[in-house]
Design a protein around this motif. Structure first.
Motif, PDB file in Angstrom:
ATOM      1  N   HIS A  68       1.573  -1.454   0.187  1.00  0.00           N
ATOM      2  CA  HIS A  68      -0.232  -0.367   0.124  1.00  0.00           C
ATOM      3  C   HIS A  68       0.661   1.247  -0.030  1.00  0.00           C
ATOM      4  N   GLY A  69       0.742   2.334  -0.452  1.00  0.00           N
ATOM      5  CA  GLY A  69       1.635   3.337  -0.822  1.00  0.00           C
ATOM      6  C   GLY A  69       1.247   4.364   0.054  1.00  0.00           C
TER       7      GLY A  69
ATOM      8  N   VAL B  38      -2.035 -13.394  13.298  1.00  0.00           N
ATOM      9  CA  VAL B  38      -1.764 -12.217  12.137  1.00  0.00           C
ATOM     10  C   VAL B  38      -3.372 -12.110  10.917  1.00  0.00           C
ATOM     11  N   GLU B  39      -3.724 -12.571  10.526  1.00  0.00           N
ATOM     12  CA  GLU B  39      -5.022 -12.209   9.749  1.00  0.00           C
ATOM     13  C   GLU B  39      -5.335 -11.269  10.905  1.00  0.00           C
ATOM     14  N   LYS B  40      -6.183 -11.797  12.019  1.00  0.00           N
ATOM     15  CA  LYS B  40      -6.470 -10.472  12.830  1.00  0.00           C
ATOM     16  C   LYS B  40      -6.589  -9.865  12.491  1.00  0.00           C
TER      17      LYS B  40
ATOM     18  N   CYS C 289      -7.076  -4.500  10.775  1.00  0.00           N
ATOM     19  CA  CYS C 289      -7.479  -3.116  10.604  1.00  0.00           C
ATOM     20  C   CYS C 289      -7.108  -2.702   8.749  1.00  0.00           C
ATOM     21  N   LEU C 290      -6.846  -3.180   8.633  1.00  0.00           N
ATOM     22  CA  LEU C 290      -6.422  -3.076   7.072  1.00  0.00           C
ATOM     23  C   LEU C 290      -7.371  -2.586   5.953  1.00  0.00           C
TER      24      LEU C 290
ATOM     25  N   PRO D 136      -5.406   1.372   1.329  1.00  0.00           N
ATOM     26  CA  PRO D 136      -5.925  -0.292   1.927  1.00  0.00           C
ATOM     27  C   PRO D 136      -7.020  -1.101   1.574  1.00  0.00           C
ATOM     28  N   LYS D 137      -8.111  -0.515   2.176  1.00  0.00           N
ATOM     29  CA  LYS D 137      -9.717  -1.335   1.980  1.00  0.00           C
ATOM     30  C   LYS D 137     -10.137  -1.273   0.984  1.00  0.00           C
ATOM     31  N   GLY D 138     -10.343  -3.486   0.665  1.00  0.00           N
ATOM     32  CA  GLY D 138     -10.608  -3.732  -0.462  1.00  0.00           C
ATOM     33  C   GLY D 138      -9.483  -3.984  -1.199  1.00  0.00           C
ATOM     34  N   GLN D 139      -8.565  -3.914  -0.763  1.00  0.00           N
ATOM     35  CA  GLN D 139      -7.435  -3.616  -1.525  1.00  0.00           C
ATOM     36  C   GLN D 139      -6.986  -4.945  -1.545  1.00  0.00           C
TER      37      GLN D 139
END
Length: 168
Positions: A82-83, A126-128, A132-133, A88-91
């Motif tokens: 993510h630049g 880790v996924e959890k 938040c991203l 990042p939502k939905g990426q």
């Protein structure tokens, strides 16, 4: 001296102390320094901790983890694509699955996560943590990640070279 208002935040003196008490560690250093840094602090890693890295090239990172981390440490790595200024939502969020190749994927904006030596429980944690991203999840091997990264850099470089020749 740094003063904090929260009683539950503690500044530790060095990377060894951080490694000894942390359940999840992300090494966020340059790819050419990952082996040296993991060699220095990796052996101090807490029993059963999850360790990842934030380098853009995963093969040397995974090699450093295998070489310097205790065998009882789990490895779920990441690479933020993510630049600045990109939501990042939905990426896509990219993961590595052992012995699985997905090589036809094109990544533009993503958070790469790499499951190397880890249980499903650690991967889920880790996924959890990174949820938040609000990114989508995509699963790759470290080798596939590196190939896609190299191809993307080559295409970008070629495009810039081509655009430069058009101006001449």
């Amino acid at each position: 001296m740094l003063r904090l208002r929260q009683d539950n935040v503690h500044i530790l003196g060095n990377g060894h102390l951080v490694s000894r008490c942390s359940d999840y560690i992300i090494y966020s250093v340059e790819a050419e320094k990952i082996d040296r840094v993991v060699a220095q602090f990796g052996p101090s890693t807490k029993l059963g901790a999850i360790v990842g890295g934030q380098t853009s090239c995963k093969t040397p990172e995974i090699a450093a983890f295998e070489k310097h981390l205790p065998a009882d440490v789990e490895i779920v790595s990441c690479h933020s694509l993510h630049g600045p200024g990109v939501n990042p939502k939905g990426q896509p969020l990219v993961w590595r699955l052992p012995n699985t190749w997905f090589t036809t994927m094109i990544l533009t904006v993503a958070q790469v996560l790499i499951k190397h030596r880890a249980s499903q429980k650690s991967l889920d944690l880790v996924e959890k943590i990174l949820s938040c991203l609000q990114s989508k999840h995509v699963y790759l091997t470290a080798q596939a990640h590196d190939r896609i990264t190299a191809d993307t850099q080559a295409v970008t470089h070629a495009a810039f070279l081509r655009s430069d020749t058009l101006r001449m």
